[in-house]
Design a protein around this motif. Structure first.
Motif, short mmCIF file in Angstrom:
data_model
loop_
_atom_site.label_atom_id
_atom_site.label_comp_id
_atom_site.label_asym_id
_atom_site.label_seq_id
_atom_site.Cartn_x
_atom_site.Cartn_y
_atom_site.Cartn_z
N LYS A 56 0.84 -1.20 0.00
CA LYS A 56 0.00 0.00 0.00
C LYS A 56 0.87 1.25 0.00
N LYS A 57 0.58 2.16 -0.94
CA LYS A 57 1.33 3.42 -1.01
C LYS A 57 0.85 4.34 0.11
N PHE A 58 1.80 5.10 0.65
CA PHE A 58 1.45 6.04 1.72
C PHE A 58 2.41 7.22 1.69
N LYS A 59 1.99 8.26 2.39
CA LYS A 59 2.85 9.42 2.63
C LYS A 59 3.16 9.45 4.11
N LYS A 60 4.39 9.78 4.44
CA LYS A 60 4.79 9.94 5.84
C LYS A 60 4.33 11.31 6.31
N VAL A 61 3.63 11.35 7.44
CA VAL A 61 3.14 12.60 8.02
C VAL A 61 3.77 12.75 9.39
N SER A 62 4.65 13.73 9.54
CA SER A 62 5.31 13.97 10.83
C SER A 62 4.30 14.38 11.88
N SER A 63 4.51 13.93 13.11
CA SER A 63 3.57 14.27 14.18
C SER A 63 3.85 15.65 14.78
N THR A 64 5.02 16.21 14.50
CA THR A 64 5.36 17.56 14.94
C THR A 64 6.06 18.28 13.78
N ASP A 65 6.29 19.55 13.94
CA ASP A 65 7.07 20.30 12.94
C ASP A 65 8.49 20.56 13.44
N TRP A 66 8.91 19.83 14.45
CA TRP A 66 10.20 20.08 15.08
C TRP A 66 11.38 19.76 14.19
N ASN A 67 11.19 18.96 13.16
CA ASN A 67 12.28 18.60 12.27
C ASN A 67 12.24 19.42 10.97
N ASP A 68 11.37 20.41 10.94
CA ASP A 68 11.19 21.27 9.78
C ASP A 68 12.27 22.35 9.75
N ARG A 69 12.90 22.55 8.61
CA ARG A 69 13.98 23.53 8.47
C ARG A 69 13.52 24.95 8.83
N GLU A 70 12.32 25.32 8.42
CA GLU A 70 11.81 26.67 8.72
C GLU A 70 11.55 26.84 10.21
N LYS A 71 11.09 25.79 10.88
CA LYS A 71 10.89 25.85 12.33
C LYS A 71 12.23 26.06 13.02
N PHE A 72 13.26 25.32 12.56
CA PHE A 72 14.59 25.46 13.12
C PHE A 72 15.11 26.89 12.95
N LYS A 73 14.92 27.46 11.77
CA LYS A 73 15.35 28.84 11.52
C LYS A 73 14.64 29.81 12.44
N SER A 74 13.34 29.59 12.67
CA SER A 74 12.60 30.50 13.56
C SER A 74 13.11 30.39 15.00
N TRP A 75 13.45 29.16 15.44
CA TRP A 75 14.01 28.99 16.78
C TRP A 75 15.36 29.69 16.90
N ARG A 76 16.20 29.58 15.86
CA ARG A 76 17.50 30.25 15.88
C ARG A 76 17.32 31.77 15.99
N LYS A 77 16.34 32.31 15.27
CA LYS A 77 16.07 33.75 15.30
C LYS A 77 15.61 34.17 16.70
N LEU A 78 14.75 33.39 17.33
CA LEU A 78 14.31 33.68 18.70
C LEU A 78 15.48 33.63 19.68
N TRP A 79 16.37 32.64 19.49
CA TRP A 79 17.55 32.53 20.35
C TRP A 79 18.43 33.76 20.20
N GLU A 80 18.61 34.21 18.97
CA GLU A 80 19.40 35.43 18.73
C GLU A 80 18.81 36.62 19.48
N LYS A 81 17.52 36.83 19.34
CA LYS A 81 16.87 37.99 19.99
C LYS A 81 17.02 37.93 21.50
N LYS A 82 16.75 36.78 22.09
CA LYS A 82 16.82 36.65 23.56
C LYS A 82 18.25 36.80 24.05
#
Length: 115
Positions: A56-82
């Protein structure tokens, strides 16, 4: 989420830290949740579409966005500001940036730290 943080202050010219994060969430009962689930691909009649091996064909659906490159970039930006807020409020003129060396136009490669 679980974070494992190692702070290195052994070289005053290179204080730094490492953070490892999980991509697997917790369930309400405290057990580990799934990293991802499968969303099966169906035809217009609701039947499973099979791949060339008959599975059966399927698509993998992550349960969080924690491994998303854009999420990582946003966390880095928040770390910079703080971090820059605390540096400034404690009398330091130095600033950090969330940008990579490449994004800053630097050809300097990151160094390897052996502990």
């Amino acid at each position: 989420m679980v974070a494992d943080i190692a702070i290195h202050r052994d070289d005053e010219n290179n204080p730094h830290f490492h953070v490892m994060l999980t991509v697997r969430p917790f369930n309400k009962d405290g057990s580990w949740g799934n990293k991802a689930t499968r969303k099966y691909i169906l035809d217009n009649k609701g039947n499973h579409i099979l791949d060339k091996n008959g599975k059966k064909k399927f698509k993998k659906v992550s349960s969080t966005d924690w491994n998303d490159r854009e999420k990582f970039k946003s966390w880095r930006k928040l770390w910079e500001k703080k971090t820059n807020l605390y540096l400034s409020s404690n009398g330091f003129n130095e600033k950090i940036t969330h940008l990579t060396n490449a994004a800053r136009g630097l050809e300097t490669l990151p160094t390897i730290h052996e502990g």
